[in-house]
Scaffold this motif. Structure first.
Motif, PDB file in Angstrom:
ATOM      1  N   GLU A 109      -9.640  -3.759  -4.140  1.00  0.00           N
ATOM      2  CA  GLU A 109      -9.403  -2.596  -4.992  1.00  0.00           C
ATOM      3  C   GLU A 109      -8.662  -1.549  -4.156  1.00  0.00           C
ATOM      4  O   GLU A 109      -9.049  -1.267  -3.017  1.00  0.00           O
ATOM      5  CB  GLU A 109     -10.739  -2.044  -5.485  1.00  0.00           C
ATOM      6  CG  GLU A 109     -10.634  -0.926  -6.485  1.00  0.00           C
ATOM      7  CD  GLU A 109     -12.010  -0.499  -6.971  1.00  0.00           C
ATOM      8  OE1 GLU A 109     -12.319   0.707  -6.870  1.00  0.00           O
ATOM      9  OE2 GLU A 109     -12.764  -1.367  -7.446  1.00  0.00           O
ATOM     10  N   PRO A 155      -7.646   3.773  -9.385  1.00  0.00           N
ATOM     11  CA  PRO A 155      -7.847   2.509  -8.673  1.00  0.00           C
ATOM     12  C   PRO A 155      -7.289   1.319  -9.449  1.00  0.00           C
ATOM     13  O   PRO A 155      -7.291   1.304 -10.687  1.00  0.00           O
ATOM     14  CB  PRO A 155      -9.369   2.415  -8.535  1.00  0.00           C
ATOM     15  CG  PRO A 155      -9.916   3.292  -9.613  1.00  0.00           C
ATOM     16  CD  PRO A 155      -8.910   4.372  -9.836  1.00  0.00           C
ATOM     17  N   ARG A 157      -7.193  -3.137  -9.298  1.00  0.00           N
ATOM     18  CA  ARG A 157      -7.809  -4.324  -8.692  1.00  0.00           C
ATOM     19  C   ARG A 157      -6.857  -5.503  -8.796  1.00  0.00           C
ATOM     20  O   ARG A 157      -6.148  -5.658  -9.779  1.00  0.00           O
ATOM     21  CB  ARG A 157      -9.138  -4.661  -9.364  1.00  0.00           C
ATOM     22  CG  ARG A 157      -9.813  -5.911  -8.781  1.00  0.00           C
ATOM     23  CD  ARG A 157     -11.227  -6.081  -9.287  1.00  0.00           C
ATOM     24  NE  ARG A 157     -12.107  -5.070  -8.733  1.00  0.00           N
ATOM     25  CZ  ARG A 157     -13.444  -5.077  -8.897  1.00  0.00           C
ATOM     26  NH1 ARG A 157     -14.019  -6.040  -9.599  1.00  0.00           N
ATOM     27  NH2 ARG A 157     -14.179  -4.122  -8.363  1.00  0.00           N
ATOM     28  N   LEU A 216      -7.929  -0.139 -13.179  1.00  0.00           N
ATOM     29  CA  LEU A 216      -9.305  -0.279 -13.681  1.00  0.00           C
ATOM     30  C   LEU A 216      -9.559   0.713 -14.805  1.00  0.00           C
ATOM     31  O   LEU A 216      -8.982   1.790 -14.852  1.00  0.00           O
ATOM     32  CB  LEU A 216     -10.294  -0.064 -12.544  1.00  0.00           C
ATOM     33  CG  LEU A 216     -10.252  -1.100 -11.424  1.00  0.00           C
ATOM     34  CD1 LEU A 216     -11.226  -0.710 -10.327  1.00  0.00           C
ATOM     35  CD2 LEU A 216     -10.585  -2.474 -11.976  1.00  0.00           C
TER      36      LEU A 216
END
Length: 216
Positions: A109, A155, A157, A216
């Motif tokens: 992440e 963020p 991932r 995210l």
């Protein structure tokens, strides 16, 4: 004409004057020799402690561990998991890719901290010093984390993929940087993968499958 001066003979049992002078000079020679050794040792120590041009130009390592965020001035990175496989399934791309060594797939992440950015240099450094760069397989450049533009404080991932022998993974370290070139003194996230030899069978998959990098 005056008579020459004659030195009196030394007392019985006394060494000749030249021998006395030689003996008196011996401690001084030993002291001088010792001083020379001290200076040489100091010079060698200073040489070893002085940073070289390579040291000055190397990236600045920011250390972390798997499962915990490592925060550099430019980005934050958290390694979530590791899987190993001879086959790699790339989203929206067929067929599965095969490797003569192994694919090491690292789920992570990432969050940019200041401005939009990419992570252009990813590698794994084995315990023997060998460095393996990110895999360069067709289709991978569109879906892994090195292809993703990270927005500040959002963020995302995805995965990093490195092609290397699985037996080199124990003791290996993940290295991630923003810049691939001209990266002197740039921050480098440095995270030991924490994999031991007896853990390798549990990390191995028939096919390494992952999702494309996404927020995210």
């Amino acid at each position: 004409m005056s008579a020459p001066v004659v030195s009196p003979p030394p007392p019985d049992g006394a060494p000749p004057p030249l021998e006395v002078a030689s003996r008196n000079g011996l401690p001084r020679k030993l002291v001088n020799f010792g001083l020379v050794l001290v200076v040489l040792v100091a010079i060698i120590g200073l040489y070893r402690l002085t940073p070289t041009q390579k040291d000055i130009q190397d990236p600045v390592e920011v250390h972390g561990i798997v499962g915990k965020p490592v925060r550099t001035p430019r980005f934050e990175l958290t390694v979530k998991s590791v899987q190993i496989s001879k086959k790699l399934r790339i989203p929206r791309s067929a067929p599965d890719r095969d490797s003569l060594s192994d694919f090491v797939v690292i789920e992570a992440e990432v969050k940019a901290l200041r401005e939009p950015m990419h992570l252009n240099k990813v590698s794994i450094k084995a315990s023997d010093g060998t460095t393996y760069l990110g895999a360069d397989r067709s289709g991978l450049e569109r879906v892994d984390l090195t292809s993703y533009e990270f927005a500040p404080d959002i963020p995302a991932r995805g995965v990093f993929v490195v092609e290397m022998p699985a037996d080199k993974v124990p003791g290996a370290v993940l290295q991630v940087m923003e810049k691939a070139f001209l990266n002197d003194l740039e921050p480098q996230a440095t995270i030991p993968l924490g994999v031991s030899t007896d853990q390798l069978p549990g990390l191995r998959k028939d096919v390494a499958i992952f999702n494309a990098a996404d927020a995210l």
